[in-house]
Design an enzyme around this catalytic site. Structure first.
Site, PDB file in Angstrom:
ATOM      1  N   HIS A   1      -7.865   1.359   1.862  1.00 30.81           N
ATOM      2  CA  HIS A   1      -7.725   0.992   3.286  1.00 30.81           C
ATOM      3  C   HIS A   1      -8.497   1.978   4.188  1.00 30.81           C
ATOM      4  O   HIS A   1      -7.939   2.552   5.133  1.00 30.81           O
ATOM      5  CB  HIS A   1      -6.249   0.947   3.696  1.00 30.81           C
ATOM      6  CG  HIS A   1      -6.002   0.031   4.867  1.00 30.81           C
ATOM      7  ND1 HIS A   1      -4.881  -0.729   4.996  1.00 30.81           N
ATOM      8  CD2 HIS A   1      -6.763  -0.242   5.970  1.00 30.81           C
ATOM      9  CE1 HIS A   1      -4.940  -1.428   6.122  1.00 30.81           C
ATOM     10  NE2 HIS A   1      -6.085  -1.142   6.731  1.00 30.81           N
TER      11      HIS A   1
ATOM     12  N   GLU B   1       0.839  -1.194   0.000  1.00 31.08           N
ATOM     13  CA  GLU B   1       0.000   0.000   0.000  1.00 31.08           C
ATOM     14  C   GLU B   1       0.877   1.249   0.000  1.00 31.08           C
ATOM     15  O   GLU B   1       1.918   1.275   0.673  1.00 31.08           O
ATOM     16  CB  GLU B   1      -0.914   0.005   1.229  1.00 31.08           C
ATOM     17  CG  GLU B   1      -1.899  -1.164   1.212  1.00 31.08           C
ATOM     18  CD  GLU B   1      -2.860  -1.156   2.396  1.00 31.08           C
ATOM     19  OE1 GLU B   1      -2.773  -0.240   3.234  1.00 31.08           O
ATOM     20  OE2 GLU B   1      -3.699  -2.073   2.465  1.00 31.08           O
TER      21      GLU B   1
HETATM   22  N1  LIG Z   1      -9.765  -2.288   6.552  1.00 35.52           N
HETATM   23  C1  LIG Z   1      -9.513  -1.624   7.656  1.00 35.52           C
HETATM   24  O1  LIG Z   1      -9.394  -0.409   7.680  1.00 35.52           O
HETATM   25  C2  LIG Z   1      -9.401  -2.387   8.934  1.00 35.52           C
HETATM   26  C3  LIG Z   1      -9.750  -1.768  10.136  1.00 35.52           C
HETATM   27  C4  LIG Z   1      -9.694  -2.522  11.314  1.00 35.52           C
HETATM   28  C5  LIG Z   1      -9.246  -3.832  11.272  1.00 35.52           C
HETATM   29  N2  LIG Z   1      -8.867  -4.396  10.097  1.00 35.52           N
HETATM   30  C6  LIG Z   1      -8.399  -5.781  10.030  1.00 35.52           C
HETATM   31  O2  LIG Z   1      -9.525  -6.638  10.162  1.00 35.52           O
HETATM   32  C7  LIG Z   1      -9.092  -7.897  10.654  1.00 35.52           C
HETATM   33  C8  LIG Z   1     -10.033  -8.366  11.743  1.00 35.52           C
HETATM   34  O3  LIG Z   1     -10.008  -7.456  12.841  1.00 35.52           O
HETATM   35  P1  LIG Z   1     -10.631  -7.864  14.253  1.00 35.52           P
HETATM   36  O4  LIG Z   1     -10.550  -6.680  15.131  1.00 35.52           O
HETATM   37  O5  LIG Z   1     -11.936  -8.542  14.040  1.00 35.52           O
HETATM   38  O6  LIG Z   1      -9.564  -8.959  14.708  1.00 35.52           O
HETATM   39  P2  LIG Z   1      -9.756 -10.102  15.792  1.00 35.52           P
HETATM   40  O7  LIG Z   1      -8.399 -10.465  16.227  1.00 35.52           O
HETATM   41  O8  LIG Z   1     -10.767  -9.691  16.803  1.00 35.52           O
HETATM   42  O9  LIG Z   1     -10.386 -11.318  14.961  1.00 35.52           O
HETATM   43  C9  LIG Z   1      -9.682 -12.082  14.040  1.00 35.52           C
HETATM   44  C10 LIG Z   1     -10.244 -13.483  14.092  1.00 35.52           C
HETATM   45  O10 LIG Z   1      -9.710 -14.237  13.015  1.00 35.52           O
HETATM   46  C11 LIG Z   1      -9.477 -15.549  13.484  1.00 35.52           C
HETATM   47  N3  LIG Z   1      -8.555 -16.195  12.562  1.00 35.52           N
HETATM   48  C12 LIG Z   1      -7.230 -15.967  12.413  1.00 35.52           C
HETATM   49  N4  LIG Z   1      -6.758 -16.713  11.405  1.00 35.52           N
HETATM   50  C13 LIG Z   1      -7.795 -17.435  10.923  1.00 35.52           C
HETATM   51  C14 LIG Z   1      -7.934 -18.375   9.877  1.00 35.52           C
HETATM   52  N5  LIG Z   1      -6.897 -18.738   9.129  1.00 35.52           N
HETATM   53  N6  LIG Z   1      -9.152 -18.905   9.658  1.00 35.52           N
HETATM   54  C15 LIG Z   1     -10.219 -18.550  10.421  1.00 35.52           C
HETATM   55  N7  LIG Z   1     -10.150 -17.670  11.419  1.00 35.52           N
HETATM   56  C16 LIG Z   1      -8.954 -17.096  11.659  1.00 35.52           C
HETATM   57  C17 LIG Z   1      -8.982 -15.359  14.884  1.00 35.52           C
HETATM   58  O11 LIG Z   1      -9.083 -16.528  15.641  1.00 35.52           O
HETATM   59  C18 LIG Z   1      -9.884 -14.230  15.371  1.00 35.52           C
HETATM   60  O12 LIG Z   1     -11.069 -14.730  15.962  1.00 35.52           O
HETATM   61  C19 LIG Z   1      -7.655  -7.695  11.119  1.00 35.52           C
HETATM   62  O13 LIG Z   1      -6.782  -8.244  10.177  1.00 35.52           O
HETATM   63  C20 LIG Z   1      -7.495  -6.188  11.160  1.00 35.52           C
HETATM   64  O14 LIG Z   1      -6.177  -5.787  10.946  1.00 35.52           O
HETATM   65  C21 LIG Z   1      -8.959  -3.693   8.927  1.00 35.52           C
END
Ligand SMILES: NC(=O)c1ccc[n+]([C@@H]2O[C@H](COP(=O)([O-])OP(=O)(O)OC[C@H]3O[C@@H](n4cnc5c(N)ncnc54)[C@H](O)[C@@H]3O)[C@@H](O)[C@H]2O)c1
Length: 411
Positions: free
Chosen positions: A282, A259
């Protein structure tokens, strides 16, 4: 006097909140490099940054007055958090404040893709009138497959059900299914049943190319894919092939393997130019509401730590949050190496000085312990110094409940 340095423009509510607690706030709009930051941190107790400021071990080692760092964002990779803990500096972030914003974007994109809005929009911009309902669906009654049922995945599950979608999910951890959502035994089960697959896994290295050619083939023909998690979880080449073949009929992508660093920078992706693909820079968490929530949340955490020693949700300290014991004169915060006998040594100092312990709490995490002790009479500098000299001491701070003066954290 407590001095706060805020970099990178966190929402104004942060400075307002800190100032309302009697702190002096200096704000610098951009980030600073290592040397500039060290100079700016002279005499500063609380530092607030966003994602661009690198708080390295060298910065921490050369900022003796620093007591806590607030990351007004989600990630804390830009901070040497372990080193900070070793120096008695607590780090806080805002892990949930933009969850709703991400979920709302996902919902909007799920509807847009299922309804083929982007395609209709592009055609009409090109002057082509096409009212056909070919491949356009209501989301009601369709199946949403959520991969990663964490903060975002679970909230998406709830809102999607409110729209009448059937939700199945897969998570590598045991997760409570909310509402009528159903837990699948494998990711493949989700891929093969869902009309919409939405990826919300975390940044584990093992999630690199989680969705590649094989997984895309396992998706239902005609399904759509949404990725608002991490750029490296979906193989872009494979996604492009699946979109071109028509097996996947649409995609929304907010995160990319590489990015650009700043606004206005050039962005290149193989997914550009496709009518059925929504590309966003993003912005899943980029709403004014999320920024305000982050500002208020992190400022609250810093203040709670500074005024009460509470470390609830700190990313690098054992989590401990106790209300002030009634009638106590002050609170001693004691970060220490988690070794046998350390609490006995601490309490021996109090006993020898005839200081009554009104309340005490201890939390440990791995090799680190953190205790707060509410004392019946004000502590003098000598008592604090004796605790500071305990072998296991990492950092000690005395918070008198009658005034704002505090003995700063120990280096
Ligand atoms: N686009 C954006 O601007 C933005 C903003 C916030 C968060 N995010 C991203 O969103 C994602 C989720 O955020 P969150 O706060 O829900 O995180 P979180 O840690 O609460 O949840 C992630 C979940 O994914 C599960 N997981 C990990 N690997 C896995 C796999 N291979 N198969 C199935 N499940 C799996 C974990 O066990 C966990 O329950 C993160 O990667 C975060 O960086 C993006």
């Amino acid at each position: 006097m407590t001095n706060v340095l805020l970099l990178e423009n966190p929402h104004a509510v942060a400075a307002e909140f800190l100032e309302s607690h009697g702190m002096t706030v200096r704000s610098i709009p951009g980030s600073l490099d290592e040397d500039e930051l060290i100079a700016a941190l002279d005499g500063v107790q609380l530092l607030g940054i966003r994602s661009k400021t690198e708080v390295t071990a060298r910065v921490i080692a050369n900022s003796p007055s620093l007591g806590a760092i607030g990351a007004f964002c989600i990630g804390t990779n830009q901070i040497a958090t372990s080193f900070a803990a070793e120096r008695g500096i607590a780090v806080f972030n805002a892990p949930y404040s933009n969850t709703r914003s991400v979920v709302e974007l996902a919902i909007g994109e799920i509807i847009a893709l299922t309804r083929r809005l982007t395609v209709k929009n592009s055609m009409l911009h090109r002057g082509v009138w096409d009212k056909s309902s070919f491949n356009a669906h209501e989301v009601r009654g369709r199946t949403l497959g959520i991969i990663g049922y964490g903060n975002i995945g679970t909230q998406l599950s709830v809102l999607a059900e409110a729209l009448g979608m059937t939700v199945i999910f897969y998570d590598i951890q045991e997760k409570l299914a909310l509402g009528n959502a159903r837990r699948a035994d494998s990711m493949q089960e989700v891929l093969s049943q869902a009309d919409v697959v939405s990826i919300h896994v975390n940044g584990l290295e093992s999630n690199r190319d989680l969705i590649g050619a094989e997984e895309l083939t396992q998706m239902k023909p005609g399904a759509v894919l949404v990725n608002l998690s991490r750029g490296f979880t979906v193989n872009v080449d494979a996604l492009k092939d699946a979109l071109e073949s028509g097996h996947v009929t649409g995609a929304a992508v907010d995160v990319f393997p590489e990015e650009p660093k700043g606004n206005g920078d050039t962005f290149d992706s193989k997914l550009q130019g496709m009518d059925n693909v929504i590309l966003t820079p993003h912005i899943g968490g980029s709403t004014l509401e999320a920024q305000r929530d982050i500002g208020a949340f992190v400022a609250g955490k810093l203040t709670d730590f500074w005024e009460l020693g509470n470390t609830s949700m700190s990313v690098n300290f054992p989590n401990l949050a106790l209300p002030r014991t009634p009638m106590s004169a002050g609170r001693l915060c004691f970060a220490h190496h988690n070794i046998p006998g350390v609490m006995a040594q601490l309490n021996e100092v109090f006993a020898a000085q005839s200081v009554n312990v009104e309340g005490q709490g201890l939390a440990t995490a791995g090799s680190m312990g953190y205790a707060t002790t509410d004392v019946g009479t004000p502590l003098n500098a000598n008592t604090v110094e004796q605790i500071r000299n305990l072998k296991a001491c990492i950092g000690v701070r005395y918070i008198p409940f009658s005034g704002l003066d505090q003995s700063g954290p120990r280096r």
